[in-house]
Design an enzyme around this catalytic site. Structure first.
Site, PDB file in Angstrom:
ATOM      1  CD1 TRP A 196     -79.195 -32.690  35.074  1.00 54.41           C
ATOM      2  CD2 TRP A 196     -78.318 -34.619  35.377  1.00 54.41           C
ATOM      3  NE1 TRP A 196     -78.206 -32.569  34.546  1.00 54.41           N
ATOM      4  CE2 TRP A 196     -77.477 -33.624  34.976  1.00 54.41           C
ATOM      5  CE3 TRP A 196     -78.025 -35.865  35.652  1.00 54.41           C
ATOM      6  CZ2 TRP A 196     -76.191 -33.946  34.425  1.00 54.41           C
ATOM      7  CZ3 TRP A 196     -76.708 -36.206  35.093  1.00 54.41           C
ATOM      8  CH2 TRP A 196     -75.810 -35.354  34.744  1.00 54.41           C
ATOM      9  CD  GLN A 197     -87.222 -34.507  37.342  1.00 56.90           C
ATOM     10  OE1 GLN A 197     -88.087 -34.702  36.391  1.00 56.90           O
ATOM     11  NE2 GLN A 197     -87.469 -33.761  38.591  1.00 56.90           N
ATOM     12  CG  ASN A 198     -87.326 -38.414  32.474  1.00 53.47           C
ATOM     13  OD1 ASN A 198     -88.135 -39.271  32.579  1.00 53.47           O
ATOM     14  ND2 ASN A 198     -87.371 -36.993  33.023  1.00 53.47           N
ATOM     15  CG  ASN A 210     -78.629 -43.389  36.211  1.00 46.98           C
ATOM     16  OD1 ASN A 210     -79.165 -44.500  36.458  1.00 46.98           O
ATOM     17  ND2 ASN A 210     -77.321 -43.337  36.425  1.00 46.98           N
ATOM     18  N   PRO A 266     -82.250 -45.886  37.868  1.00 52.70           N
ATOM     19  CG  PRO A 266     -81.160 -47.781  37.030  1.00 52.70           C
ATOM     20  CD  PRO A 266     -81.668 -46.719  36.601  1.00 52.70           C
ATOM     21  CG  HIS A 314     -84.744 -39.946  39.042  1.00 55.02           C
ATOM     22  ND1 HIS A 314     -84.860 -38.614  39.433  1.00 55.02           N
ATOM     23  CD2 HIS A 314     -86.484 -40.229  38.942  1.00 55.02           C
ATOM     24  CE1 HIS A 314     -86.132 -38.052  39.651  1.00 55.02           C
ATOM     25  NE2 HIS A 314     -87.108 -38.986  39.380  1.00 55.02           N
ATOM     26  CE1 TYR A 337     -86.737 -32.467  45.875  1.00 59.40           C
ATOM     27  CE2 TYR A 337     -88.467 -33.629  45.820  1.00 59.40           C
ATOM     28  CZ  TYR A 337     -87.868 -32.521  45.496  1.00 59.40           C
ATOM     29  OH  TYR A 337     -88.754 -31.546  45.547  1.00 59.40           O
ATOM     30  CG  HIS A 396     -70.518 -37.093  38.503  1.00 63.36           C
ATOM     31  ND1 HIS A 396     -71.957 -37.331  39.337  1.00 63.36           N
ATOM     32  CD2 HIS A 396     -70.781 -37.289  37.280  1.00 63.36           C
ATOM     33  CE1 HIS A 396     -72.554 -37.776  38.264  1.00 63.36           C
ATOM     34  NE2 HIS A 396     -72.047 -37.619  37.321  1.00 63.36           N
TER      35      HIS A 396
END
Length: 512
Positions: free
Chosen positions: A387-389, A391, A393, A395, A403, A428
């Site tokens: 999830w960090q890599n 997407n 923009p 992230h 965060y 989502h």
């Protein structure tokens, strides 16, 4: 004489080289054949031929005087050494390109068989006219494009608020209130239109809501960055009494509040990023060939995705409804695995189409320099790394505007990370339930399930096993959500038809 001398010397060499040895109880061994085989044929050239080089004797022979092993040169004859098999992790071998090519060939062949089976069973189902009808139910009423055009009202409202805040015409509290109302309207207004206007299609509603969601994130970042600039300006005035930037720096960069122009704001609105900056990195020129390749990829992969959805996914989904209705679990699993292949293939094509082709094309047109739209998510050994890599923009926006602010407010990392997943789950569900006009929280539940899933993968799977676990969740998780949503849609259609005055038999059970 020369011949006889040569022959004599040759005989003397052969005679002198004949040694009789006996090792233990073994037989007498003649060493002449071994030496002759090693040295080669006797030329008998009587001084013309060089003296033969000494050759190590067999290992079992011993010199009577020195008692040393004649087989001391056995190291030159060895063919074994200490080493691991190539598939062992300790071998250090990493070139498995042939196996990767084999996997690709097998994948192509297996999918080709499935696609051929689909053609034989259903015929050609690709219909571009049907795709156009998904966007335009009424050719004289286009609510989705009109809804997207209306988003300029909220963009202009944000600009006017920031313009007045920069000159002190509004207080920070009033500006915050106006921004909150504007951003909340950006979320609620398109949702109300999509639910109330009957002529809008689900696909058109999806595009409109996605556009408004992107605008919401961009304007949120625009407001935050300008607020930080005002706070820094106040601190700078207090420290340096309004010291100005040098002329050289002012020519190359834009400082606050000079960035508050419509040109700057709309460049950010169309730029392939969600995080605002006063000075974006810019590429020196537009590469026409690069842009042409990206545009051709966009056109090709758009047609490919539409064709695969119509030809492969739709029949599989329709045939999966009867097992769900009958609760035939073995058939449900079989349908799920069958749907996983085309669904995952379309998802991979969509990723390349959006994050590489589309975003690079837009960036090239705008000469936007930062092209890191994704990282190596395919090597993810944990759900968090994926999830960090995948997407970048989104992230970057989550880290910068969600965060880190939560950490500064006193939240711990676990709560901040859960908050990020909660916000992602909301969007989502926002993009799924409203276009379908059905609220079952499948998308929200799927996103929130990533939190315990990330803990399980991190706790029990490491290295290649973690990477395999991530791939399994991607391949299986998405078709599960698709089938759940499709089954609920069928139930909604069936209930709606049964409530009418005229009973109409639903076509879904017949195809299911």
């Amino acid at each position: 004489m020369g011949d006889r001398g040569g022959a004599g010397s040759s005989r003397r060499r052969r005679t002198g080289s004949r040694v009789s040895i006996q090792g233990g109880s073994g037989p007498m061994v003649d060493e002449e054949e071994v030496r002759d085989a090693a040295v080669g044929p006797d030329l008998g050239a009587g001084g013309d031929a060089p003296a033969p080089a000494p050759v190590p004797a067999p290992a079992h022979t011993r010199d009577k005087d020195r008692q040393t092993s004649v087989g001391d040169g056995h190291w030159e004859l060895r063919c074994h050494r200490l080493q691991d098999s190539l598939f062992s992790s300790d071998s250090g071998f990493s070139n498995y390109r042939g196996i990767l090519n084999w996997c690709v060939v097998m994948l192509i062949l297996s999918n080709a068989r499935l696609f051929l089976e689909n053609l034989i069973k259903y015929g050609i189902l690709v219909d571009p006219i049907q795709v156009v009808s998904l966007f335009l139910k009424d050719p004289y009423s286009w609510p989705a494009p009109c809804l997207i055009i209306a988003s300029n009202i909220f963009i202009v409202a944000t600009f006017q608020i920031e313009k007045r805040l920069s000159v002190g015409a509004l207080t920070e509290q009033m500006g915050l209130l106006l921004h909150v109302v504007n951003l909340a309207t950006i979320i609620c207004f398109p949702a109300a239109v999509a639910l109330l206007v009957e002529s809008i299609t689900p696909v058109g509603s999806l595009f409109a809501l996605a556009s408004y969601s992107i605008i919401f994130l961009k304007l949120f970042s625009y407001r935050d960055v300008n607020l930080w600039c005002r706070q820094r300006r106040v601190k700078a005035k207090a420290v340096s009494a309004g010291k100005k930037v040098s002329g050289a720096a002012a020519q190359n960069t834009v400082s606050y509040p000079d960035n508050l122009t419509y040109r700057d704001l709309y460049y950010f609105i169309f730029a392939p990023t969600l995080c605002y900056e006063l000075n974006f990195p810019r590429s020196p020129r537009i590469r026409k060939r690069f842009l042409l390749r990206r545009v051709l990829e966009m056109l090709f992969f758009t047609q490919l995705q539409v064709g695969l959805i119509q030809q492969w996914m739709v029949p599989t989904i329709q045939n999966s409804m009867k097992p769900f209705k009958d609760m035939d679990y073995s058939r449900i699993i079989e349908r799920l695995l069958k749907l996983a292949v085309p669904n995952h293939l379309i998802w991979l094509i969509f990723f390349y189409w959006l994050f590489h082709s589309c975003l690079n094309a837009v960036a090239e047109l705008l000469q936007f320099g930062d092209r890191e739209f994704y990282r190596d998510w395919w090597n993810a050994e944990s759900v968090t790394y994926f999830w960090q890599n995948w997407n970048i923009p989104v992230h970057k926006w989550c880290i910068r505007h969600f965060y880190k602010p939560m950490l500064r407010l006193g939240s711990n990392k676990w709560m901040a990370r859960t908050g990020v997943f909660l916000a992602s789950a909301f969007f989502h569900e926002y993009l799924v339930s409203i276009p379908l006009r059905m609220f079952r929280l499948w998308a929200f539940t799927a996103m929130m399930a990533q939190v315990p899933l990330a803990w399980i993968v991190n706790r029990f799977f490491q290295g290649n096993y973690g990477n395999a676990a991530v791939w399994v969740t991607l391949i299986i998780g998405q078709p599960v959500a698709v089938l759940m949503i499709r089954f609920d849609c069928t139930s909604e259609i069936r209930n709606w038809m049964s409530c009418g005055a005229e009973r109409i038999q639903s076509p879904w059970p017949r195809h299911g």
